[in-house]
Write a protein that holds these residues in place. Structure first.
Motif, PDB file in Angstrom:
ATOM      1  N   LYS A 219       0.851  -1.180   0.000  1.00  0.00           N
ATOM      2  CA  LYS A 219       0.000   0.000   0.000  1.00  0.00           C
ATOM      3  C   LYS A 219       0.890   1.235   0.000  1.00  0.00           C
ATOM      4  CE  LYS A 219      -4.047  -2.039   2.067  1.00  0.00           C
ATOM      5  NZ  LYS A 219      -5.114  -1.907   3.050  1.00  0.00           N
ATOM      6  N   ILE A 220       0.562   2.172  -0.889  1.00  0.00           N
ATOM      7  CA  ILE A 220       1.294   3.425  -0.991  1.00  0.00           C
ATOM      8  C   ILE A 220       0.275   4.559  -1.067  1.00  0.00           C
ATOM      9  CG2 ILE A 220       3.292   2.369  -2.095  1.00  0.00           C
ATOM     10  CD1 ILE A 220       2.324   3.525  -4.770  1.00  0.00           C
ATOM     11  N   THR A 221       0.735   5.779  -0.881  1.00  0.00           N
ATOM     12  CA  THR A 221      -0.160   6.923  -0.993  1.00  0.00           C
ATOM     13  C   THR A 221      -0.120   7.492  -2.411  1.00  0.00           C
ATOM     14  OG1 THR A 221       1.527   8.532  -0.392  1.00  0.00           O
ATOM     15  CG2 THR A 221       0.245   7.549   1.421  1.00  0.00           C
ATOM     16  N   GLY A 222      -1.109   8.309  -2.704  1.00  0.00           N
ATOM     17  CA  GLY A 222      -1.112   9.017  -3.969  1.00  0.00           C
ATOM     18  C   GLY A 222       0.124   9.890  -4.122  1.00  0.00           C
ATOM     19  N   ALA A 223       0.600  10.481  -3.010  1.00  0.00           N
ATOM     20  CA  ALA A 223       1.805  11.312  -3.045  1.00  0.00           C
ATOM     21  C   ALA A 223       3.037  10.481  -3.413  1.00  0.00           C
ATOM     22  CB  ALA A 223       2.022  12.015  -1.704  1.00  0.00           C
ATOM     23  N   GLN A 224       3.145   9.278  -2.867  1.00  0.00           N
ATOM     24  CA  GLN A 224       4.275   8.413  -3.211  1.00  0.00           C
ATOM     25  C   GLN A 224       4.226   8.030  -4.690  1.00  0.00           C
ATOM     26  OE1 GLN A 224       3.312   5.701   0.057  1.00  0.00           O
ATOM     27  NE2 GLN A 224       5.498   5.715   0.551  1.00  0.00           N
ATOM     28  N   PHE A 225       3.020   7.699  -5.171  1.00  0.00           N
ATOM     29  CA  PHE A 225       2.890   7.332  -6.577  1.00  0.00           C
ATOM     30  C   PHE A 225       3.221   8.521  -7.468  1.00  0.00           C
ATOM     31  CE2 PHE A 225       0.463   6.776 -10.514  1.00  0.00           C
ATOM     32  CZ  PHE A 225       1.070   5.615 -10.965  1.00  0.00           C
ATOM     33  N   LYS A 226       2.747   9.729  -7.100  1.00  0.00           N
ATOM     34  CA  LYS A 226       3.024  10.917  -7.904  1.00  0.00           C
ATOM     35  C   LYS A 226       4.523  11.203  -7.953  1.00  0.00           C
ATOM     36  CE  LYS A 226       1.651  15.668  -8.741  1.00  0.00           C
ATOM     37  NZ  LYS A 226       0.828  16.804  -8.308  1.00  0.00           N
ATOM     38  N   ASP A 227       5.203  11.066  -6.823  1.00  0.00           N
ATOM     39  CA  ASP A 227       6.646  11.265  -6.803  1.00  0.00           C
ATOM     40  C   ASP A 227       7.333  10.283  -7.751  1.00  0.00           C
ATOM     41  OD1 ASP A 227       9.235  12.261  -5.731  1.00  0.00           O
ATOM     42  OD2 ASP A 227       9.354  10.242  -4.877  1.00  0.00           O
ATOM     43  N   PHE A 228       6.957   9.019  -7.709  1.00  0.00           N
ATOM     44  CA  PHE A 228       7.527   8.021  -8.607  1.00  0.00           C
ATOM     45  C   PHE A 228       7.196   8.369 -10.061  1.00  0.00           C
ATOM     46  CE2 PHE A 228       7.031   4.151 -11.131  1.00  0.00           C
ATOM     47  CZ  PHE A 228       8.293   3.595 -11.004  1.00  0.00           C
TER      48      PHE A 228
ATOM     49  N   SER B  31      -4.534   0.793 -14.883  1.00  0.00           N
ATOM     50  CA  SER B  31      -4.649   1.098 -13.461  1.00  0.00           C
ATOM     51  C   SER B  31      -6.128   1.106 -13.092  1.00  0.00           C
ATOM     52  CB  SER B  31      -4.043   2.469 -13.152  1.00  0.00           C
ATOM     53  OG  SER B  31      -4.305   2.821 -11.814  1.00  0.00           O
ATOM     54  N   GLU B  32      -6.455   0.614 -11.912  1.00  0.00           N
ATOM     55  CA  GLU B  32      -7.829   0.673 -11.419  1.00  0.00           C
ATOM     56  C   GLU B  32      -8.134   2.043 -10.818  1.00  0.00           C
ATOM     57  OE1 GLU B  32      -9.045  -2.692  -9.026  1.00  0.00           O
ATOM     58  OE2 GLU B  32      -7.594  -3.960 -10.075  1.00  0.00           O
ATOM     59  N   TYR B  33      -7.138   2.910 -10.730  1.00  0.00           N
ATOM     60  CA  TYR B  33      -7.297   4.252 -10.186  1.00  0.00           C
ATOM     61  C   TYR B  33      -7.191   5.262 -11.324  1.00  0.00           C
ATOM     62  CZ  TYR B  33      -5.933   1.728  -5.953  1.00  0.00           C
ATOM     63  OH  TYR B  33      -5.836   0.823  -4.933  1.00  0.00           O
ATOM     64  N   GLU B  34      -7.992   6.315 -11.276  1.00  0.00           N
ATOM     65  CA  GLU B  34      -7.851   7.403 -12.240  1.00  0.00           C
ATOM     66  C   GLU B  34      -6.720   8.296 -11.770  1.00  0.00           C
ATOM     67  OE1 GLU B  34     -11.214   9.394 -13.991  1.00  0.00           O
ATOM     68  OE2 GLU B  34     -12.524   7.970 -12.948  1.00  0.00           O
ATOM     69  N   ILE B  35      -5.732   8.494 -12.615  1.00  0.00           N
ATOM     70  CA  ILE B  35      -4.519   9.225 -12.244  1.00  0.00           C
ATOM     71  C   ILE B  35      -4.513  10.624 -12.847  1.00  0.00           C
ATOM     72  CG2 ILE B  35      -2.002   9.218 -12.448  1.00  0.00           C
ATOM     73  CD1 ILE B  35      -2.359   6.061 -12.432  1.00  0.00           C
ATOM     74  N   GLU B  36      -4.834  10.720 -14.117  1.00  0.00           N
ATOM     75  CA  GLU B  36      -4.881  12.012 -14.808  1.00  0.00           C
ATOM     76  C   GLU B  36      -6.203  12.107 -15.560  1.00  0.00           C
ATOM     77  OE1 GLU B  36      -1.391  11.654 -17.278  1.00  0.00           O
ATOM     78  OE2 GLU B  36      -0.200  12.810 -15.854  1.00  0.00           O
ATOM     79  N   ASP B  37      -6.646  13.355 -15.801  1.00  0.00           N
ATOM     80  CA  ASP B  37      -7.848  13.531 -16.610  1.00  0.00           C
ATOM     81  C   ASP B  37      -7.464  13.494 -18.090  1.00  0.00           C
ATOM     82  OD1 ASP B  37      -6.813  16.056 -17.255  1.00  0.00           O
ATOM     83  OD2 ASP B  37      -8.241  17.142 -15.989  1.00  0.00           O
ATOM     84  N   GLU B  38      -8.443  13.733 -18.954  1.00  0.00           N
ATOM     85  CA  GLU B  38      -8.203  13.654 -20.403  1.00  0.00           C
ATOM     86  C   GLU B  38      -7.177  14.673 -20.898  1.00  0.00           C
ATOM     87  OE1 GLU B  38     -11.449  13.942 -19.129  1.00  0.00           O
ATOM     88  OE2 GLU B  38     -11.731  11.778 -19.204  1.00  0.00           O
ATOM     89  N   GLN B  39      -6.993  15.770 -20.153  1.00  0.00           N
ATOM     90  CA  GLN B  39      -6.016  16.792 -20.526  1.00  0.00           C
ATOM     91  C   GLN B  39      -4.646  16.551 -19.890  1.00  0.00           C
ATOM     92  OE1 GLN B  39      -9.281  17.814 -19.436  1.00  0.00           O
ATOM     93  NE2 GLN B  39      -9.791  17.726 -21.601  1.00  0.00           N
ATOM     94  N   GLY B  40      -4.479  15.449 -19.192  1.00  0.00           N
ATOM     95  CA  GLY B  40      -3.196  15.123 -18.579  1.00  0.00           C
ATOM     96  C   GLY B  40      -2.954  15.793 -17.239  1.00  0.00           C
ATOM     97  N   ARG B  41      -3.998  16.374 -16.628  1.00  0.00           N
ATOM     98  CA  ARG B  41      -3.860  16.989 -15.306  1.00  0.00           C
ATOM     99  C   ARG B  41      -4.018  15.922 -14.232  1.00  0.00           C
ATOM    100  NH1 ARG B  41      -7.774  21.420 -17.432  1.00  0.00           N
ATOM    101  NH2 ARG B  41      -9.123  19.636 -17.136  1.00  0.00           N
ATOM    102  N   TRP B  42      -3.183  16.022 -13.207  1.00  0.00           N
ATOM    103  CA  TRP B  42      -3.189  15.065 -12.102  1.00  0.00           C
ATOM    104  C   TRP B  42      -4.501  15.175 -11.331  1.00  0.00           C
ATOM    105  CZ3 TRP B  42       0.341  11.367 -11.405  1.00  0.00           C
ATOM    106  CH2 TRP B  42       0.251  10.617 -10.237  1.00  0.00           C
ATOM    107  N   ILE B  43      -5.227  14.060 -11.151  1.00  0.00           N
ATOM    108  CA  ILE B  43      -6.478  14.081 -10.394  1.00  0.00           C
ATOM    109  C   ILE B  43      -6.481  13.086  -9.237  1.00  0.00           C
ATOM    110  CG2 ILE B  43      -7.861  14.961 -12.300  1.00  0.00           C
ATOM    111  CD1 ILE B  43      -8.865  12.053 -12.717  1.00  0.00           C
ATOM    112  N   LEU B  44      -5.487  12.226  -9.164  1.00  0.00           N
ATOM    113  CA  LEU B  44      -5.426  11.244  -8.084  1.00  0.00           C
ATOM    114  C   LEU B  44      -5.133  11.971  -6.772  1.00  0.00           C
ATOM    115  CD1 LEU B  44      -5.329   8.166  -7.341  1.00  0.00           C
ATOM    116  CD2 LEU B  44      -2.861   8.342  -7.627  1.00  0.00           C
TER     117      LEU B  44
END
Length: 129
Positions: A3-12, A29-42
């Motif tokens: 288990k990791i946090t969204g912050a850890q994943f974003k850093d990676f 990924s089972e998680y939404e990470i970025e929107d259609e414009q590539g902006r971080w949403i996780l």
């Protein structure tokens, strides 16, 4: 599974991604990470299971590797650095930041979001640092 946090994943994702941009793709990924414009949403304080983060596909070698394995290798290579995620009562946050600063410890990212990821049943417990 780790288990990791969204912050850890974003850093990676933003600072330690294997290969050059466009050479390694992240899929399923089972998680939404970025929107259609590539902006971080996780959400940065989301709790993620690495085995639900899909896989990486390497274009140059046509190799596909599950994210869980890639994460474990990344962590084992960085044994000198530790990434901690803490839940801090709002009234103690500035004191913690000051103490960490005195020790030369810096956050991965400030202004953490407090919205849980899908499947995270915690309710607004305050910001993580």
């Amino acid at each position: 599974m780790t288990k990791i946090t969204g912050a850890q994943f974003k850093d990676f994702y933003q600072n330690h991604w294997p290969g050059k941009p466009g050479e390694v793709w992240h899929e399923d990924s089972e998680y939404e990470i970025e929107d259609e414009q590539g902006r971080w949403i996780l959400p940065l304080d989301a709790i993620l299971e690495t085995n639900r983060l899909g896989y990486l596909h390497y274009d140059r070698t046509n190799e596909t590797r599950d994210f869980d394995t890639v994460w474990e290798e990344f962590v084992s290579e960085r044994r000198g650095d530790m990434i901690l995620t803490l839940r801090v009562p709002a009234g103690k946050l500035e004191g913690l930041r000051a103490a960490l600063s005195e020790l030369g410890i810096s956050p991965i990212e400030e202004g953490l979001d407090t919205h849980p990821a899908p499947g995270d049943d915690r309710e607004g417990e305050g910001p993580a640092v």
